[in-house]
Design a protein around this motif. Structure first.
Motif, PDB file in Angstrom:
ATOM      1  N   SER A   1     112.797   4.839  22.093  1.00  0.00           N
ATOM      2  CA  SER A   1     113.966   6.596  21.395  1.00  0.00           C
ATOM      3  C   SER A   1     114.807   6.073  22.601  1.00  0.00           C
ATOM      4  O   SER A   1     115.135   7.017  22.541  1.00  0.00           O
ATOM      5  CB  SER A   1     112.506   6.985  22.012  1.00  0.00           C
ATOM      6  OG  SER A   1     111.883   6.997  20.538  1.00  0.00           O
ATOM      7  N   ALA A   2     114.653   6.287  24.181  1.00  0.00           N
ATOM      8  CA  ALA A   2     115.772   6.286  25.291  1.00  0.00           C
ATOM      9  C   ALA A   2     116.268   5.634  25.460  1.00  0.00           C
ATOM     10  O   ALA A   2     117.686   6.053  25.324  1.00  0.00           O
ATOM     11  CB  ALA A   2     114.603   5.707  26.465  1.00  0.00           C
ATOM     12  N   MET A   3     116.592   4.488  24.537  1.00  0.00           N
ATOM     13  CA  MET A   3     117.615   3.695  24.599  1.00  0.00           C
ATOM     14  C   MET A   3     118.628   4.036  22.731  1.00  0.00           C
ATOM     15  O   MET A   3     119.996   3.937  23.526  1.00  0.00           O
ATOM     16  CB  MET A   3     117.880   2.216  23.351  1.00  0.00           C
ATOM     17  CG  MET A   3     116.758   1.551  25.111  1.00  0.00           C
ATOM     18  SD  MET A   3     116.661  -0.676  23.765  1.00  0.00           S
ATOM     19  CE  MET A   3     117.642  -1.891  23.270  1.00  0.00           C
TER      20      MET A   3
ATOM     21  N   ILE B   1     119.331   9.590  18.150  1.00  0.00           N
ATOM     22  CA  ILE B   1     118.275  10.249  17.879  1.00  0.00           C
ATOM     23  C   ILE B   1     118.360  12.013  17.561  1.00  0.00           C
ATOM     24  O   ILE B   1     117.864  12.873  17.154  1.00  0.00           O
ATOM     25  CB  ILE B   1     116.891   9.729  18.518  1.00  0.00           C
ATOM     26  CG1 ILE B   1     117.047   8.421  18.200  1.00  0.00           C
ATOM     27  CG2 ILE B   1     115.362  10.696  18.454  1.00  0.00           C
ATOM     28  CD1 ILE B   1     115.841   7.846  19.223  1.00  0.00           C
ATOM     29  N   CYS B   2     118.781  12.793  18.990  1.00  0.00           N
ATOM     30  CA  CYS B   2     119.255  13.766  19.438  1.00  0.00           C
ATOM     31  C   CYS B   2     120.421  14.154  18.610  1.00  0.00           C
ATOM     32  O   CYS B   2     120.246  15.818  18.285  1.00  0.00           O
ATOM     33  CB  CYS B   2     119.391  14.334  20.612  1.00  0.00           C
ATOM     34  SG  CYS B   2     117.968  14.205  21.617  1.00  0.00           S
ATOM     35  N   GLY B   3     121.390  13.646  17.511  1.00  0.00           N
ATOM     36  CA  GLY B   3     121.790  14.351  17.100  1.00  0.00           C
ATOM     37  C   GLY B   3     123.365  14.266  17.284  1.00  0.00           C
ATOM     38  O   GLY B   3     124.549  14.899  17.124  1.00  0.00           O
TER      39      GLY B   3
ATOM     40  N   GLY C   1     113.983  10.768  15.340  1.00  0.00           N
ATOM     41  CA  GLY C   1     114.342  11.485  16.380  1.00  0.00           C
ATOM     42  C   GLY C   1     112.857  12.993  15.685  1.00  0.00           C
ATOM     43  O   GLY C   1     112.106  13.370  16.551  1.00  0.00           O
ATOM     44  N   VAL C   2     112.928  13.154  14.218  1.00  0.00           N
ATOM     45  CA  VAL C   2     111.735  14.111  13.834  1.00  0.00           C
ATOM     46  C   VAL C   2     109.964  13.651  14.496  1.00  0.00           C
ATOM     47  O   VAL C   2     109.369  14.074  15.468  1.00  0.00           O
ATOM     48  CB  VAL C   2     111.865  14.301  12.725  1.00  0.00           C
ATOM     49  CG1 VAL C   2     110.316  14.429  11.969  1.00  0.00           C
ATOM     50  CG2 VAL C   2     112.557  15.418  12.298  1.00  0.00           C
ATOM     51  N   LEU C   3     109.640  12.709  14.652  1.00  0.00           N
ATOM     52  CA  LEU C   3     108.868  11.468  15.182  1.00  0.00           C
ATOM     53  C   LEU C   3     108.538  11.690  15.741  1.00  0.00           C
ATOM     54  O   LEU C   3     108.083  11.860  16.360  1.00  0.00           O
ATOM     55  CB  LEU C   3     108.911  10.327  14.119  1.00  0.00           C
ATOM     56  CG  LEU C   3     108.724  10.203  12.290  1.00  0.00           C
ATOM     57  CD1 LEU C   3     108.286   8.923  12.056  1.00  0.00           C
ATOM     58  CD2 LEU C   3     107.114  10.499  12.117  1.00  0.00           C
ATOM     59  N   PHE C   4     109.703  11.188  16.882  1.00  0.00           N
ATOM     60  CA  PHE C   4     109.825  11.151  17.973  1.00  0.00           C
ATOM     61  C   PHE C   4     109.372  12.520  18.801  1.00  0.00           C
ATOM     62  O   PHE C   4     108.728  12.967  19.447  1.00  0.00           O
ATOM     63  CB  PHE C   4     111.105  10.787  18.795  1.00  0.00           C
ATOM     64  CG  PHE C   4     110.936  11.061  20.304  1.00  0.00           C
ATOM     65  CD1 PHE C   4     109.933   9.957  20.858  1.00  0.00           C
ATOM     66  CD2 PHE C   4     111.631  11.850  21.564  1.00  0.00           C
ATOM     67  CE1 PHE C   4     110.659  10.024  22.772  1.00  0.00           C
ATOM     68  CE2 PHE C   4     112.176  11.755  22.250  1.00  0.00           C
ATOM     69  CZ  PHE C   4     110.630  10.845  23.438  1.00  0.00           C
ATOM     70  N   PHE C   5     110.267  13.303  18.667  1.00  0.00           N
ATOM     71  CA  PHE C   5     110.001  15.310  18.886  1.00  0.00           C
ATOM     72  C   PHE C   5     107.940  15.727  18.200  1.00  0.00           C
ATOM     73  O   PHE C   5     108.013  16.040  19.507  1.00  0.00           O
ATOM     74  CB  PHE C   5     110.858  16.211  18.535  1.00  0.00           C
ATOM     75  CG  PHE C   5     111.983  15.890  19.451  1.00  0.00           C
ATOM     76  CD1 PHE C   5     112.455  15.941  21.219  1.00  0.00           C
ATOM     77  CD2 PHE C   5     113.368  15.044  18.968  1.00  0.00           C
ATOM     78  CE1 PHE C   5     113.158  15.866  21.549  1.00  0.00           C
ATOM     79  CE2 PHE C   5     114.340  15.315  20.100  1.00  0.00           C
ATOM     80  CZ  PHE C   5     114.576  15.623  20.766  1.00  0.00           C
TER      81      PHE C   5
ATOM     82  N   PHE D   1     105.180  16.150  21.686  1.00  0.00           N
ATOM     83  CA  PHE D   1     104.566  17.606  20.979  1.00  0.00           C
ATOM     84  C   PHE D   1     103.007  16.958  21.409  1.00  0.00           C
ATOM     85  O   PHE D   1     102.676  18.393  21.564  1.00  0.00           O
ATOM     86  CB  PHE D   1     105.416  18.297  20.201  1.00  0.00           C
ATOM     87  CG  PHE D   1     104.755  19.998  20.119  1.00  0.00           C
ATOM     88  CD1 PHE D   1     104.429  20.919  20.474  1.00  0.00           C
ATOM     89  CD2 PHE D   1     103.399  20.248  18.693  1.00  0.00           C
ATOM     90  CE1 PHE D   1     104.016  21.944  20.881  1.00  0.00           C
ATOM     91  CE2 PHE D   1     103.014  21.127  18.748  1.00  0.00           C
ATOM     92  CZ  PHE D   1     103.573  22.342  19.439  1.00  0.00           C
ATOM     93  N   VAL D   2     102.735  16.684  20.707  1.00  0.00           N
ATOM     94  CA  VAL D   2     101.410  15.886  20.697  1.00  0.00           C
ATOM     95  C   VAL D   2     101.242  15.890  21.377  1.00  0.00           C
ATOM     96  O   VAL D   2      99.342  15.688  22.172  1.00  0.00           O
ATOM     97  CB  VAL D   2     101.083  15.763  19.186  1.00  0.00           C
ATOM     98  CG1 VAL D   2      99.985  14.276  18.457  1.00  0.00           C
ATOM     99  CG2 VAL D   2     101.605  16.001  17.729  1.00  0.00           C
TER     100      VAL D   2
END
Length: 106
Positions: A63-65, A70-72, A89-93, A97-98
């Motif tokens: 995700s960092a790569m 991912i952030c749009g 992106g949705v799964l990452f955020f 959060f979780v």
């Protein structure tokens, strides 16, 4: 002659911000995130904490790569990869959060 060659390179992809091999790597890592998310969900279902930490590190690294995609911030030309990037992106955020909520509860 040299000026003509320089202007052709400036117009082309010579000084572009992203090379073609980097876009290929980005598409591979975006697609690779989907099975990593599936493995994370399976490890979460089985309660395997070792695999959870391994998948978490992979998710964080991939995700960092691809953070701009991912952030749009960056729109990918391929519609399917753009959809995959939004899903990642949705799964990452949700995952972030979780994870933060779990740390605050413990």
């Amino acid at each position: 002659m040299a000026d003509k060659h320089l202007t052709e390179n400036l117009k082309g992809n010579y000084f572009s911000s992203e090379r073609k091999d980097m876009t290929f790597l980005k598409s591979i890592t975006l697609v690779a995130l989907l099975p990593i998310w599936a493995g994370y969900a399976f490890a979460l279902y089985n309660g395997d904490s070792n695999n959870l930490s391994n998948y978490s590190l992979l998710i964080l690294a991939f995700s960092a790569m691809n953070f701009n995609a991912i952030c749009g911030v960056e729109k990918i030309e391929n519609k399917v990869l753009n959809l995959v990037a939004k899903l990642d992106g949705v799964l990452f955020f949700i995952w972030v959060f979780v994870t933060i909520i779990q740390l605050l509860i413990k």
